[in-house]
Structure formats: C-alpha cells, structure tokens
Design an enzyme around this catalytic site. Structure first.
Site, PDB file in Angstrom:
ATOM      1  N   ASP A  39      42.317  38.490  49.637  1.00 26.14           N
ATOM      2  CA  ASP A  39      43.116  38.281  48.290  1.00 26.14           C
ATOM      3  C   ASP A  39      44.724  38.325  48.818  1.00 26.14           C
ATOM      4  OD1 ASP A  39      42.317  41.291  48.901  1.00 26.14           O
ATOM      5  OD2 ASP A  39      44.125  41.484  47.856  1.00 26.14           O
ATOM      6  N   ASP A  75      52.457  38.673  50.499  1.00 32.47           N
ATOM      7  CA  ASP A  75      52.018  40.150  50.313  1.00 32.47           C
ATOM      8  C   ASP A  75      52.476  40.922  51.738  1.00 32.47           C
ATOM      9  OD1 ASP A  75      51.376  39.793  47.901  1.00 32.47           O
ATOM     10  OD2 ASP A  75      49.318  40.679  48.024  1.00 32.47           O
ATOM     11  N   ARG A 133      59.623  36.811  43.281  1.00 36.42           N
ATOM     12  CA  ARG A 133      59.190  36.123  44.501  1.00 36.42           C
ATOM     13  C   ARG A 133      58.742  34.833  44.036  1.00 36.42           C
ATOM     14  NH1 ARG A 133      53.858  38.826  47.228  1.00 36.42           N
ATOM     15  NH2 ARG A 133      52.338  37.743  46.006  1.00 36.42           N
ATOM     16  N   GLY A 187      42.796  41.178  40.626  1.00 38.64           N
ATOM     17  CA  GLY A 187      43.765  40.579  39.913  1.00 38.64           C
ATOM     18  C   GLY A 187      45.171  41.126  40.097  1.00 38.64           C
ATOM     19  N   GLY A 225      47.561  43.406  39.574  1.00 36.09           N
ATOM     20  CA  GLY A 225      47.827  44.791  38.905  1.00 36.09           C
ATOM     21  C   GLY A 225      49.101  44.909  38.825  1.00 36.09           C
ATOM     22  N   ARG A 226      50.026  44.349  39.311  1.00 35.03           N
ATOM     23  CA  ARG A 226      51.419  44.723  38.959  1.00 35.03           C
ATOM     24  C   ARG A 226      52.309  43.439  39.206  1.00 35.03           C
ATOM     25  NH1 ARG A 226      53.957  47.536  44.284  1.00 35.03           N
ATOM     26  NH2 ARG A 226      52.676  46.852  45.794  1.00 35.03           N
TER      27      ARG A 226
HETATM   28  P1  AMP Z   1      47.775  44.400  48.179  1.00 39.27           P
HETATM   29  O1  AMP Z   1      46.885  44.834  48.940  1.00 39.27           O
HETATM   30  O2  AMP Z   1      49.003  45.123  48.069  1.00 39.27           O
HETATM   31  O3  AMP Z   1      48.066  42.750  47.801  1.00 39.27           O
HETATM   32  O4  AMP Z   1      47.228  44.984  46.507  1.00 39.27           O
HETATM   33  C1  AMP Z   1      45.922  44.762  46.129  1.00 39.27           C
HETATM   34  C2  AMP Z   1      45.706  44.926  44.780  1.00 39.27           C
HETATM   35  O5  AMP Z   1      46.370  46.191  44.356  1.00 39.27           O
HETATM   36  C3  AMP Z   1      46.319  43.873  44.044  1.00 39.27           C
HETATM   37  O6  AMP Z   1      45.324  43.597  43.010  1.00 39.27           O
HETATM   38  C4  AMP Z   1      47.354  44.678  43.367  1.00 39.27           C
HETATM   39  O7  AMP Z   1      47.956  43.915  42.320  1.00 39.27           O
HETATM   40  C5  AMP Z   1      47.092  46.103  43.260  1.00 39.27           C
HETATM   41  N1  AMP Z   1      47.993  46.990  43.091  1.00 39.27           N
HETATM   42  C6  AMP Z   1      48.806  47.397  44.160  1.00 39.27           C
HETATM   43  N2  AMP Z   1      49.565  48.240  43.765  1.00 39.27           N
HETATM   44  C7  AMP Z   1      49.573  48.421  42.328  1.00 39.27           C
HETATM   45  C8  AMP Z   1      50.180  49.221  41.507  1.00 39.27           C
HETATM   46  N3  AMP Z   1      51.327  50.029  41.692  1.00 39.27           N
HETATM   47  N4  AMP Z   1      49.609  49.000  40.182  1.00 39.27           N
HETATM   48  C9  AMP Z   1      48.757  48.215  39.906  1.00 39.27           C
HETATM   49  N5  AMP Z   1      48.032  47.280  40.693  1.00 39.27           N
HETATM   50  C10 AMP Z   1      48.517  47.497  42.121  1.00 39.27           C
HETATM   51 MG    MG Z   2      47.919  41.251  47.369  1.00 43.30          MG
END
Ligand code: AMP
Ligand code: MG
Length: 477
Positions: free
Chosen positions: A250, A260, A174, A88, A90-91
């Site tokens: 994702d 992303d 974004r 989900g 996360g940020r």
């Molecule tokens: P990404 O591969 O960058 O799209 O990230 C994968 C997952 O990790 C997504 O669910 C993001 O929301 C979560 N995520 C990445 N960085 C952070 C962070 N600093 N704090 C919380 N969740 C994160």
């Molecule tokens: Mg992502």
C-alpha cells in the site's frame, strides 16, 4: 480566498464508488502555519497570492475546503509485512487534483486530517514531528533527483495527539502525481470486481502511462511499465543510501514516486542489513532487501492483474513470471550502470562488477560511511585515516587504472554522489528545535539539502555521520 487558483479536475472521484469514501477533513481547534513551500506553490501555480498566514493555516488544516474540491478518503488494500489487509486512508483526505499550467496533474492530500471510515482503531491524526520529518525528507529526495511526493505545508492544529504521550497535533499537505498504489489494484482484485479492475487499469494508464493507451493488453503493458519505473526508483534509493522502512504494497505507487515517509532514514555506515524501523524486527525492509521486496510487491501487482493479462490463467501466470524474472535482470543492469556513475567508470568492462563489489565489501567490513566514501572518491582525495587502510589503497589502484582521467570522471561522479543527505541526528535536532518553536535549524537543514551535490564551505557539520549508532525510527506515527 484571495488568489486561490487551484484548477481542480477530480478524475479519481469519477471512478466507481467502491474506490473511496466521500468526506471532508475534520476541522481543528486552532490552525497555525508552521511552514509553507512557496517555491513548490509557485512551480505548480497554486498561489494563493496575497493570502495571509491565517488564511493559509485554515486552508492547510482542512478548516476551509476550496469550492471545487471533491474531498475523499481512498480505499485500498495492502500486504503489510507480508500479510494481506483491506485498508484505506485512515488519516488522509485527498482534496482533489490540481492541473498545473504545464498540464502536470497532482493530488493535493491532507495527512492527519481526521478520522475516516478506514481509520480502524486510529485517531486519524498526526503529530508535528513526523509531519515535519516527511516534509524535510521528501524535499531532500526531490533535490536529490528522486521521484517523490512533495510537501506543500505543515500546520499545527491546536489539539493534542496521544502517542504514549501527548504531542502537538499537525497536518501535512502533500502533493503527489497520484496516490494509486499496488494496493489499489489488490483492493479491486480482492473484491473480485473485474469491471472495476479494468477501469482502474485504464485510469492508471491515462494518468501515468499515456503512451500505452492503445496497447493490445493494457494490464500487461501497465505491469511491465510499473516494473521499469520501480526498478529505476529503487536504484535511486540504493544510490543515495535511502531506506524506506515500510515497503508494504500500500506504500508502493503506480507512478513510481516514493511516498509515505514513516520510518524511513538514510544509512551512514554501509551495511546492507541496516534497518532503522523499530517495528521491523525481522529486517524485512533492510537496505539490501529493497530490490527483492520491490519484486515481491510487483508479484502481488501481477497476481491482481492476472485475469486481465490472459483469459487462460496458466498462460497469464507464465507471462507474468517471465516478466518478473526479467525484472531481476533489469534491476541489476540499472544498478550496475548507476554504480559505474558513482565510480566514474565510462563504458563497460567485464571486471566492473568485481570492482564495485570489492569496494562495497571493504566498506561493509570497515563500516565506512556510504555517502562520504563516494565523495572522497569523487575528488580522489586521501580523506581521514580509515582510507589509509591497505585494502582500500589496493582497491584504489585498481579503480584508478580502470577509471582513467579524474577530470573526465569527476562531473559524472559529482552528479551521482551527494555531499549532503538528511543525516539522522541533524534531522532529529531540527525536529526537537521545531517542537520548541524554533524553526531556524529546520530551515537551515532544508537549505543545505536543497543543493545536495554542490559542496559548500562551512557545512562540515552536515556531512558528519550520526555519532551514535543506535538510531531508531517509529511507524504508526
Ligand atoms: P502507513 O504504513 O503509515 O502508510 O499506514 C498504514 C495504514 O494505517 C494506512 O491506511 C493509514 O491511513 C493508517 N493509519 C496510520 N496512522 C493512522 C492514524 N493515526 N489513524 C488512522 N489511521 C492511521
Ligand atoms: Mg501508507
């Protein structure tokens, strides 16, 4: 706030509750505007007209949430480097959907906006460098004519984020056609919630494929349509040498937009094995693997949709397998057509594939720069000494004979072969300067990349490959 004319219609927030957690961004200490994409704001009629930088910073930091927003973090799942996980945002927080006067509907999302129920061990925050990096690369992709999320603004938060060292915290705003992903469907499927899955299918069709509204089997129609858009998207990436770097399910959209921008980067020397991401030890997401990975991801989408494709599982599998097979052929056809444009070949000739492969294998052997080689061909100039190579000259004779008149071929080639891509060392230099408060190199780079196909005098520095061949990018930024 003065002139904030966002026309919200938050359709995602009307989906079943499992698909999101409602919460707003976490306010930050001291928002400061770093960059605002006025042109994009105008295109989408987002205003805000007459707002000052302090108001803009508060808005884009998440400190001031617009009245009609319905902020939420989206729930999704995903295969990350091949392994399934429930995830989900996360940020990130989607503030809502703005409907532009043209009818174009976009998500407005803050990235780096604080923790959510999906943050796991993360802090929910982002650092300035990676957010500016996403800004410049997504805007470059757009100017290259490639479907992508856009970047509206970056603000600093006045707070530090810790990533092995203390960094300047930032939030990116974004804008995207939507944030529906292959992983959103995997999420519904993993919960074995068939009603939610069917709702999601019709939602995605309404939002991105309205022509499919009256399909007999909506899930099948949606799957085929997503396959076509993804085939087009990956062909674009291969055209310009873009390596996404983290093609987890994702991070693959249903709309067919690139999203992303984490460890992505553009390739200099042509080599299908090129991988920049420090965490991609197995080179799963290498340049040349991208079409195969797209198909792998689409197979995950097909699996999620199977129960809605046919009630008899065996029949559903057979139908899906047929189409996944067809994806391979579709991709090759689109890729070959794209390569013909890069080489200025009109019509089709049985020898074209061999001609294309001949150039690519020469480039790989000689580590020729992907972008610059095609620009040399676009004007059919001699170029530097690497192009005096006998194997290249032999190939060029065959190509000239097949190509015919350069004046006819040239406009097609110019439109397919960018002169300017975001060169890794240029991007890094602009980010380092920005980190020290000097935004001039960043703006200069944005200006160059805004017109990537038009060669201009005085910009030779932006066409030089990275002098160092050891570029690395980082995930989890
Ligand atoms: P990404 O591969 O960058 O799209 O990230 C994968 C997952 O990790 C997504 O669910 C993001 O929301 C979560 N995520 C990445 N960085 C952070 C962070 N600093 N704090 C919380 N969740 C994160
Ligand atoms: Mg992502």
């Amino acid at each position: 706030m003065a002139g904030l004319n966002w026309r919200f219609d938050n359709s995602y927030s009307r989906l079943p509750e499992a698909f999101y957690a409602r919460l707003g961004p976490t306010p930050v200490a001291k928002p400061q505007l770093v960059i605002f994409n006025r042109k994009l704001a105008d295109e989408l009629a987002l205003g805000p007209d007459g707002a000052n930088d302090v108001e803009l910073a508060a808005l884009f930091a998440g400190n001031r949430v617009p009245d009609k927003a319905a902020p939420l973090a989206q729930a999704y799942a995903g295969h990350q480097f091949g392994h399934f996980t429930m995830l989900g945002d996360g940020r990130a927080i989607v503030l809502g959907e703005h409907v532009a006067p043209s009818g174009h509907r976009v998500d407005i999302q803050l990235k780096g906006s604080g923790p959510t129920p999906f943050s796991r061990r993360g802090d929910g925050r982002a650092a300035l460098g990676p957010m500016l990096r996403e800004y410049v690369i997504s805007e470059a992709m757009h100017a290259l004519g490639i479907p992508t999320s856009r970047s509206l603004a970056v603000v600093t938060t006045g707070e530090k984020v810790f990533r092995e060292e203390n960094l300047t915290g930032a939030v990116l705003t974004r804008v995207a056609g939507s944030h529906l992903r292959v992983g959103t469907f995997e999420f519904a499927s993993a919960r074995r919630d068939m009603d939610a899955l069917a709702t999601l299918v019709s939602y995605a069709i309404d939002r991105h494929y309205p022509d499919l509204k009256n399909s007999e089997t909506p899930a099948a129609a949606l799957l085929w349509a997503v396959m076509e858009r993804q085939a087009d998207l990956i062909v674009h990436w291969m055209r310009v040498g873009f390596i996404h770097g983290v093609m987890n399910t994702d991070n693959m959209t249903i709309s067919g937009e690139t999203i992303d921008y984490g460890p992505c980067a553009f390739m200099d020397a042509y080599d299908p094995a090129t991988t920049f991401s420090s965490i991609d030890q197995g080179r799963r997401y290498a340049f040349g693997n991208q079409p195969g990975i797209a198909r792998w991801n689409l197979t995950r989408l097909a699996e999620a949709l199977l129960p809605l494709i046919h009630p008899d599982q065996e029949k559903a599998v057979a139908l899906a397998e047929d189409r996944l097979e067809a994806f391979g052929a579709l991709y090759i056809a689109h890729w070959t057509a794209m390569m013909r444009r890069k080489l200025g070949l009109s019509g089709e000739d049985a020898g074209d594939t061999a001609l294309i492969e001949g150039l690519l294998s020469w480039m790989e052997r000689r580590r020729a720069d992907y972008t610059n080689t095609f620009r040399v061909l676009t004007t059919d100039r001699d170029g530097d000494e690497i192009y005096a190579d006998e194997a290249f000259l032999n190939w060029r004779e065959l190509w000239r004979a097949r190509r015919g008149d350069l004046n006819t071929a040239r406009p097609v080639m110019e439109a397919a072969n960018p002169a300017y891509i975001p060169r890794n060392h240029q991007v890094e230099a602009a980010l380092v300067a920005a980190g020290q408060g000097d935004m001039a190199p960043f703006h200069a780079l944005l200006d160059v990349l805004a017109r990537p196909y038009a060669e201009r005098p005085g910009l030779a520095a932006y066409t030089a490959p990275n002098p160092e061949d050891n570029y690395r990018t980082f995930c989890g930024t």
